[in-house]
Design an enzyme around this catalytic site. Structure first.
Site, short mmCIF file in Angstrom:
data_model
loop_
_atom_site.label_atom_id
_atom_site.label_comp_id
_atom_site.label_asym_id
_atom_site.label_seq_id
_atom_site.Cartn_x
_atom_site.Cartn_y
_atom_site.Cartn_z
N HIS A 18 44.14 38.99 9.45
CA HIS A 18 45.07 39.59 8.47
C HIS A 18 45.78 40.76 9.15
O HIS A 18 45.30 41.90 9.12
CB HIS A 18 44.29 40.04 7.23
CG HIS A 18 45.16 40.51 6.10
ND1 HIS A 18 44.99 40.11 4.80
CD2 HIS A 18 46.23 41.35 6.08
CE1 HIS A 18 45.91 40.68 4.03
NE2 HIS A 18 46.67 41.44 4.80
N HIS A 20 49.91 42.16 9.73
CA HIS A 20 51.35 41.96 9.49
C HIS A 20 52.13 42.36 10.73
O HIS A 20 51.99 43.48 11.23
CB HIS A 20 51.82 42.82 8.32
CG HIS A 20 51.21 42.44 7.00
ND1 HIS A 20 51.89 41.72 6.04
CD2 HIS A 20 49.98 42.66 6.48
CE1 HIS A 20 51.12 41.53 4.99
NE2 HIS A 20 49.95 42.10 5.22
N ASP A 22 55.31 43.09 10.87
CA ASP A 22 56.23 44.20 10.60
C ASP A 22 55.51 45.52 10.29
O ASP A 22 56.18 46.54 10.06
CB ASP A 22 57.25 43.84 9.51
CG ASP A 22 56.65 43.23 8.25
OD1 ASP A 22 55.55 42.64 8.33
OD2 ASP A 22 57.28 43.33 7.19
N GLY A 176 53.14 41.74 -0.80
CA GLY A 176 54.01 42.66 -1.55
C GLY A 176 53.31 43.26 -2.76
O GLY A 176 52.12 43.02 -2.99
N HIS A 203 47.23 37.69 -0.85
CA HIS A 203 46.81 39.07 -1.11
C HIS A 203 46.45 39.13 -2.60
O HIS A 203 47.30 38.80 -3.45
CB HIS A 203 47.97 40.03 -0.91
CG HIS A 203 48.30 40.35 0.51
ND1 HIS A 203 48.90 39.47 1.35
CD2 HIS A 203 48.10 41.49 1.23
CE1 HIS A 203 49.08 40.04 2.52
NE2 HIS A 203 48.61 41.26 2.48
N GLU A 206 43.86 43.73 -4.67
CA GLU A 206 44.08 44.95 -3.87
C GLU A 206 44.65 46.05 -4.79
O GLU A 206 44.10 47.14 -4.87
CB GLU A 206 45.07 44.64 -2.74
CG GLU A 206 45.42 45.84 -1.84
CD GLU A 206 46.58 45.55 -0.89
OE1 GLU A 206 47.38 44.64 -1.16
OE2 GLU A 206 46.69 46.27 0.12
N HIS A 227 42.16 40.93 1.15
CA HIS A 227 41.53 42.12 0.54
C HIS A 227 40.43 41.72 -0.46
O HIS A 227 39.26 41.79 -0.12
CB HIS A 227 42.57 43.03 -0.14
CG HIS A 227 43.63 43.50 0.79
ND1 HIS A 227 43.36 44.35 1.82
CD2 HIS A 227 44.96 43.22 0.87
CE1 HIS A 227 44.48 44.59 2.50
NE2 HIS A 227 45.46 43.90 1.94
N ASP A 284 45.17 44.72 8.91
CA ASP A 284 46.29 44.74 7.96
C ASP A 284 47.57 45.15 8.68
O ASP A 284 48.49 44.34 8.82
CB ASP A 284 46.01 45.65 6.74
CG ASP A 284 46.81 45.22 5.52
OD1 ASP A 284 47.39 44.12 5.53
OD2 ASP A 284 46.84 45.98 4.54
#
Ligand SMILES: O=c1[nH]cnc2c1ncn2[C@H]1C[C@H](O)[C@@H](CO)O1
Ligand SMILES: [Zn+2]
Length: 355
Positions: A18, A20, A22, A176, A203, A206, A227, A284
């Site tokens: 997990h 990202h 970006d 998101g 996700h 969370e 999460h 993450d």
């Protein structure tokens, strides 16, 4: 319990399931990309930029945490920037002995300068392949639908996932802001992915309660949960997750920053592990959270009392939870189990001194 050093944890073979793209850039790379692309950043030095792209423990919510991505996405709109950031992420991971990594991002967020969705996937695969040739790391890509963007877009991203099946994309996700944006709106996208025999993770749990995890599993068919912290609030669902061996992608430091948990000592990964759930440890966002997989293991070692044997078991659960074909997974697991058995703590430096 003998204390493990960060060097010990760096030497262990690991996964990151997990992470990202970006949220995992190098700050100097952001500065360089902005200069090349004539993009205006909120600051033009590393120290000046840091507060805009790294959140500390004083961050108040997931929504506040997500603001950092406006900056990173502003320089990730060209083919070359995607190749480069993907390569550098895999390079950084390989240097701390991450042997298998699944990188996620949402192609729809990289179209500000007109790149096609196809090119956006191709670029990231190219950067990762370049790192795989240079380092001992295997990678896969997970494409993310975004909760706040329309379900039609999620369906397009699901089609993109299908188009790149067996070409480097190994799964589909939903990311998101969680509160006010339920997963069920995107169930057609997950249906499309599932009908094509592709893995998915969402996700969930969370920034919203266990109902969100329930939707992810029962309406969207999640094979893993991103999460899942708030699973702790529903014992019945927890038992189901445990019985079905649904892995939880835990990201301890990120969870403290987004206030999914108040403080590290409250993180339920300890209880989940003790109850036999399949838990994995992940970053993450390496930059936004200012972390590495080794640091995450250090945190659970020092603050939640995971000893070496338990850490080894969590590492194995990470490899077991990979979205890899079974034969490949078995081969990788066999290699890693062998290394873990032979592993002795004590940094290389202290070993050299003993000689
Ligand atoms: O922890 C997270 N929860 C929900 N969404 C997240 C998290 N970290 C990153 N994202 C979002 C922001 C990115 O732009 C997007 C795709 O990687 O996923
Ligand atoms: Zn995430």
């Amino acid at each position: 319990m003998a204390k493990l050093t960060i060097q010990d944890l760096q030497r262990l073979p690991k996964t990151d399931l997990h992470v990202h793209l970006d949220g995992s850039l190098r700050i100097p790379t952001i500065l360089q990309l902005a200069e090349e692309q004539k993009v205006k950043l909120p600051a033009d030095t590393a120290e000046g930029l840091r507060p805009f792209v790294e959140v500390g423990d004083d961050c108040k919510s997931l929504v506040e945490y997500l603001r950092a991505f406006d900056v990173t996405l502003s320089v990730m709109q060209t083919y070359e920037s995607l190749v480069r950031t993907a390569f550098e992420l895999a390079e950084d991971a390989a240097k701390e002995n991450v042997r298998y990594m699944e990188v996620r991002y949402s192609p729809i967020l990289h179209q500000q300068k007109g790149l096609t969705l196809h090119a956006i996937v191709q670029a990231v695969l190219e950067g990762l392949a370049q790192a795989e040739r240079q380092y001992n790391i295997k990678t896969g890509v997970i494409l993310c639908g975004m909760r706040h963007i329309s379900p039609d877009i999620s369906l397009r991203l699901a089609d993109l996932t299908v188009a790149f099946k067996n070409k480097g994309v190994v799964g589909f996700d939903l990311a998101g802001a969680e509160e006010n944006f339920p997963a069920k709106r995107h169930k057609d996208a997950f249906g499309r992915v599932l009908q094509n025999n592709i893995n998915c993770t969402l996700h969930a749990g969370e920034a919203y309660g266990p109902e969100s995890i329930h939707q992810a599993i029962h309406l969207c068919g999640a094979h893993r949960i991103g999460h899942g912290v708030r699973l702790i609030e529903d014992g019945d669902l927890l038992n189901y997750v445990n019985d079905h061996r649904i892995p939880l992608e835990c990201c301890p430091s990120s969870n403290v920053q987004t206030k999914a948990v108040k403080k590290m000592a409250d993180h339920p990964i300890r209880l989940f592990y003790d109850l036999g759930l399949r838990v994995t440890v992940n970053t993450d966002n390496r930059m936004v959270t200012n972390t590495t997989v080794s640091k995450e293991f250090q945190v659970i070692h020092e603050e939640l009392g995971f000893n070496l044997e338990e850490i080894k078991e969590v590492i194995i659960m990470g490899f077991k939870s990979a979205f890899l074909p079974y034969a490949l997974k078995r081969a990788l697991l066999a290699e890693v189990v062998h290394e873990l058995k032979a592993f002795k703590p004590g940094s290389l430096e202290s070993k050299k001194e003993q000689l």
